[in-house]
Design a protein around this motif. Structure first.
Motif, PDB file in Angstrom:
ATOM      1  N   SER A 117      19.192  81.419 111.276  1.00 43.81           N
ATOM      2  CA  SER A 117      17.945  81.268 112.010  1.00 43.81           C
ATOM      3  C   SER A 117      17.299  79.938 111.655  1.00 43.81           C
ATOM      4  CB  SER A 117      16.980  82.413 111.675  1.00 43.81           C
ATOM      5  OG  SER A 117      16.579  82.336 110.313  1.00 43.81           O
ATOM      6  N   ARG A 118      16.281  79.597 112.418  1.00 42.17           N
ATOM      7  CA  ARG A 118      15.560  78.359 112.162  1.00 42.17           C
ATOM      8  C   ARG A 118      14.928  78.357 110.775  1.00 42.17           C
ATOM      9  NH1 ARG A 118      10.490  76.883 115.884  1.00 42.17           N
ATOM     10  NH2 ARG A 118       9.705  78.708 114.753  1.00 42.17           N
ATOM     11  N   ASP A 119      14.362  79.490 110.385  1.00 40.43           N
ATOM     12  CA  ASP A 119      13.729  79.576 109.067  1.00 40.43           C
ATOM     13  C   ASP A 119      14.748  79.388 107.944  1.00 40.43           C
ATOM     14  OD1 ASP A 119      11.298  79.964 110.229  1.00 40.43           O
ATOM     15  OD2 ASP A 119      11.336  82.153 110.049  1.00 40.43           O
ATOM     16  N   LEU A 120      15.939  79.976 108.115  1.00 41.05           N
ATOM     17  CA  LEU A 120      16.976  79.803 107.089  1.00 41.05           C
ATOM     18  C   LEU A 120      17.427  78.356 106.999  1.00 41.05           C
ATOM     19  CD1 LEU A 120      19.241  82.956 107.614  1.00 41.05           C
ATOM     20  CD2 LEU A 120      17.586  82.523 105.781  1.00 41.05           C
ATOM     21  N   GLN A 121      17.541  77.702 108.149  1.00 37.26           N
ATOM     22  CA  GLN A 121      17.936  76.296 108.151  1.00 37.26           C
ATOM     23  C   GLN A 121      16.858  75.417 107.520  1.00 37.26           C
ATOM     24  OE1 GLN A 121      20.856  74.866 108.940  1.00 37.26           O
ATOM     25  NE2 GLN A 121      21.614  76.964 109.159  1.00 37.26           N
ATOM     26  N   ILE A 122      15.595  75.719 107.821  1.00 36.82           N
ATOM     27  CA  ILE A 122      14.494  74.961 107.213  1.00 36.82           C
ATOM     28  C   ILE A 122      14.479  75.163 105.705  1.00 36.82           C
ATOM     29  CG2 ILE A 122      11.978  74.807 107.041  1.00 36.82           C
ATOM     30  CD1 ILE A 122      11.843  75.456 110.018  1.00 36.82           C
ATOM     31  N   LYS A 123      14.671  76.418 105.273  1.00 35.26           N
ATOM     32  CA  LYS A 123      14.691  76.710 103.838  1.00 35.26           C
ATOM     33  C   LYS A 123      15.839  75.991 103.140  1.00 35.26           C
ATOM     34  CE  LYS A 123      15.028  80.529 100.544  1.00 35.26           C
ATOM     35  NZ  LYS A 123      15.192  81.992 100.386  1.00 35.26           N
ATOM     36  N   SER A 124      17.017  76.005 103.764  1.00 33.16           N
ATOM     37  CA  SER A 124      18.174  75.330 103.186  1.00 33.16           C
ATOM     38  C   SER A 124      17.951  73.825 103.094  1.00 33.16           C
ATOM     39  CB  SER A 124      19.420  75.634 104.028  1.00 33.16           C
ATOM     40  OG  SER A 124      20.539  74.916 103.553  1.00 33.16           O
ATOM     41  N   THR A 125      17.375  73.252 104.160  1.00 36.82           N
ATOM     42  CA  THR A 125      17.106  71.814 104.166  1.00 36.82           C
ATOM     43  C   THR A 125      16.077  71.436 103.118  1.00 36.82           C
ATOM     44  OG1 THR A 125      17.618  71.707 106.536  1.00 36.82           O
ATOM     45  CG2 THR A 125      16.393  69.870 105.599  1.00 36.82           C
ATOM     46  N   MET A 126      15.039  72.243 102.963  1.00 36.81           N
ATOM     47  CA  MET A 126      13.996  71.953 101.979  1.00 36.81           C
ATOM     48  C   MET A 126      14.543  72.056 100.563  1.00 36.81           C
ATOM     49  SD  MET A 126      11.408  71.017 103.630  1.00 36.81           S
ATOM     50  CE  MET A 126      10.310  70.935 102.201  1.00 36.81           C
ATOM     51  N   GLU A 127      15.414  73.039 100.315  1.00 35.27           N
ATOM     52  CA  GLU A 127      16.025  73.160  98.990  1.00 35.27           C
ATOM     53  C   GLU A 127      16.875  71.938  98.672  1.00 35.27           C
ATOM     54  OE1 GLU A 127      18.150  76.812  99.104  1.00 35.27           O
ATOM     55  OE2 GLU A 127      16.369  78.067  98.739  1.00 35.27           O
ATOM     56  N   PHE A 128      17.636  71.474  99.666  1.00 33.73           N
ATOM     57  CA  PHE A 128      18.456  70.277  99.463  1.00 33.73           C
ATOM     58  C   PHE A 128      17.569  69.054  99.267  1.00 33.73           C
ATOM     59  CE2 PHE A 128      20.920  66.658 101.119  1.00 33.73           C
ATOM     60  CZ  PHE A 128      22.009  66.723 100.261  1.00 33.73           C
ATOM     61  N   LYS A 129      16.483  68.976 100.034  1.00 29.40           N
ATOM     62  CA  LYS A 129      15.534  67.865  99.895  1.00 29.40           C
ATOM     63  C   LYS A 129      14.915  67.848  98.498  1.00 29.40           C
ATOM     64  CE  LYS A 129      11.153  66.232 101.870  1.00 29.40           C
ATOM     65  NZ  LYS A 129      10.259  66.624 100.767  1.00 29.40           N
ATOM     66  N   ASN A 130      14.519  69.021  98.008  1.00 26.77           N
ATOM     67  CA  ASN A 130      13.924  69.102  96.670  1.00 26.77           C
ATOM     68  C   ASN A 130      14.928  68.699  95.591  1.00 26.77           C
ATOM     69  OD1 ASN A 130      11.534  70.027  97.769  1.00 26.77           O
ATOM     70  ND2 ASN A 130      12.071  72.179  97.542  1.00 26.77           N
ATOM     71  N   LEU A 131      16.199  69.065  95.797  1.00 27.88           N
ATOM     72  CA  LEU A 131      17.235  68.691  94.846  1.00 27.88           C
ATOM     73  C   LEU A 131      17.418  67.179  94.800  1.00 27.88           C
ATOM     74  CD1 LEU A 131      19.535  69.462  92.900  1.00 27.88           C
ATOM     75  CD2 LEU A 131      21.028  69.671  94.912  1.00 27.88           C
ATOM     76  N   ILE A 132      17.460  66.555  95.982  1.00 28.10           N
ATOM     77  CA  ILE A 132      17.609  65.104  96.049  1.00 28.10           C
ATOM     78  C   ILE A 132      16.408  64.407  95.415  1.00 28.10           C
ATOM     79  CG2 ILE A 132      17.757  63.133  97.602  1.00 28.10           C
ATOM     80  CD1 ILE A 132      20.338  64.691  97.393  1.00 28.10           C
ATOM     81  N   GLU A 133      15.204  64.921  95.693  1.00 25.82           N
ATOM     82  CA  GLU A 133      13.996  64.322  95.127  1.00 25.82           C
ATOM     83  C   GLU A 133      13.977  64.461  93.609  1.00 25.82           C
ATOM     84  OE1 GLU A 133      10.705  66.137  97.066  1.00 25.82           O
ATOM     85  OE2 GLU A 133      10.767  64.762  98.788  1.00 25.82           O
ATOM     86  N   PHE A 134      14.381  65.626  93.114  1.00 26.15           N
ATOM     87  CA  PHE A 134      14.410  65.830  91.662  1.00 26.15           C
ATOM     88  C   PHE A 134      15.373  64.852  90.991  1.00 26.15           C
ATOM     89  CE2 PHE A 134      16.389  67.864  87.958  1.00 26.15           C
ATOM     90  CZ  PHE A 134      15.272  68.042  87.154  1.00 26.15           C
ATOM     91  N   ALA A 135      16.571  64.730  91.576  1.00 16.71           N
ATOM     92  CA  ALA A 135      17.555  63.802  91.010  1.00 16.71           C
ATOM     93  C   ALA A 135      17.063  62.365  91.103  1.00 16.71           C
ATOM     94  CB  ALA A 135      18.890  63.953  91.730  1.00 16.71           C
ATOM     95  N   GLY A 136      16.459  62.017  92.241  1.00 21.07           N
ATOM     96  CA  GLY A 136      15.975  60.650  92.425  1.00 21.07           C
ATOM     97  C   GLY A 136      14.832  60.300  91.493  1.00 21.07           C
TER      98      GLY A 136
END
Length: 230
Positions: free
Chosen positions: A83-102
């Motif tokens: 669903s759209r919500d699952l895709q948004i959640k997955s994208t945000m988790e990946f975004k947070n991971l990239i931001e944390f590493a960066g």
């Protein structure tokens, strides 16, 4: 046979995996086979009255209720959904991971930069302590020497800013821009603010640390300083 351009938006979720040995699950994967067919033909081949996947929209007012309904089927072995919500959640988790590493890498590099600059200042003062003591002996005051050292460190900071800016431009042009173009769901923007902030910190350190470090190592008399450092 027809030619179909595949992308995530057309709804395909299921495909057979082609393995080197079909009887061995641990066998290396050779590729993925994407198949498009008429739903009626799929039913005839599989003997199943259900189709592979079904996409539809839900009214905003019913979204919460429908999500609850889908979650009741999560434990079904032959059922999965997206669903759209699952895709948004997955994208945000990946975004947070990239931001944390960066951010983590940026903080580490920032601390290394600051400590390295402090080390350069301290080494430069200690190495030239005899010359600085001689300048003080022939009439320069400690205040004038501090100003001279601060100006010298400001030149170092300015040179570091220019050199780092050139490196950033080269990395952006030949590495980052091309890499970001391959990821269609990301965008890239050149930002120089962090580089300026790091150099501002170096300038502040060059002003405060230089004066205090020289003051601490110039407390002895001129004769003692020159003799001890010969």
């Amino acid at each position: 046979m027809g030619k179909v351009e595949y992308n995530f938006s057309n709804g395909l979720r299921y495909f057979p995996v082609i393995k080197e040995d079909i009887n061995d699950e641990s066998s290396p994967t050779l590729g993925l086979e994407y198949i498009y067919m008429n739903p009626n033909e799929y039913k005839e081949l599989t003997g199943d009255k259900s189709i592979m996947s079904y996409g539809f929209d839900v009214e905003d007012s019913e979204k919460e209720n429908f999500d609850k309904l889908l979650k009741t089927f999560e434990n079904e072995p032959d059922f999965s959904y997206d669903s759209r919500d699952l895709q948004i959640k997955s994208t945000m988790e990946f975004k947070n991971l990239i931001e944390f590493a960066g951010y983590s890498l940026s903080i580490v590099l920032f601390l290394i930069s600051v400590l390295n600059f402090i080390n350069v200042i301290a080494t430069e003062i200690l190495r030239n302590m005899v010359n600085l003591s001689i300048l003080e002996a022939i009439g320069m005051t400690k205040k004038n020497i501090k100003k001279y050292l601060v100006k010298k460190n400001l030149i170092y900071s300015l040179c570091g800013l220019v050199f780092s800016f050139i490196i950033m431009l080269l990395v952006d042009k030949y590495i980052l821009i091309g890499f970001m173009e391959q990821t269609q769901w990301t965008s890239y923007k050149f930002v120089i603010t962090p580089l300026i902030l790091v150099n501002l910190v170096n300038i502040i350190i060059g002003i405060i640390f230089t004066g205090r470090f020289y003051e601490k190592h110039s407390q002895n008399s001129l004769v003692d300083r020159i003799r001890s450092l010969e």
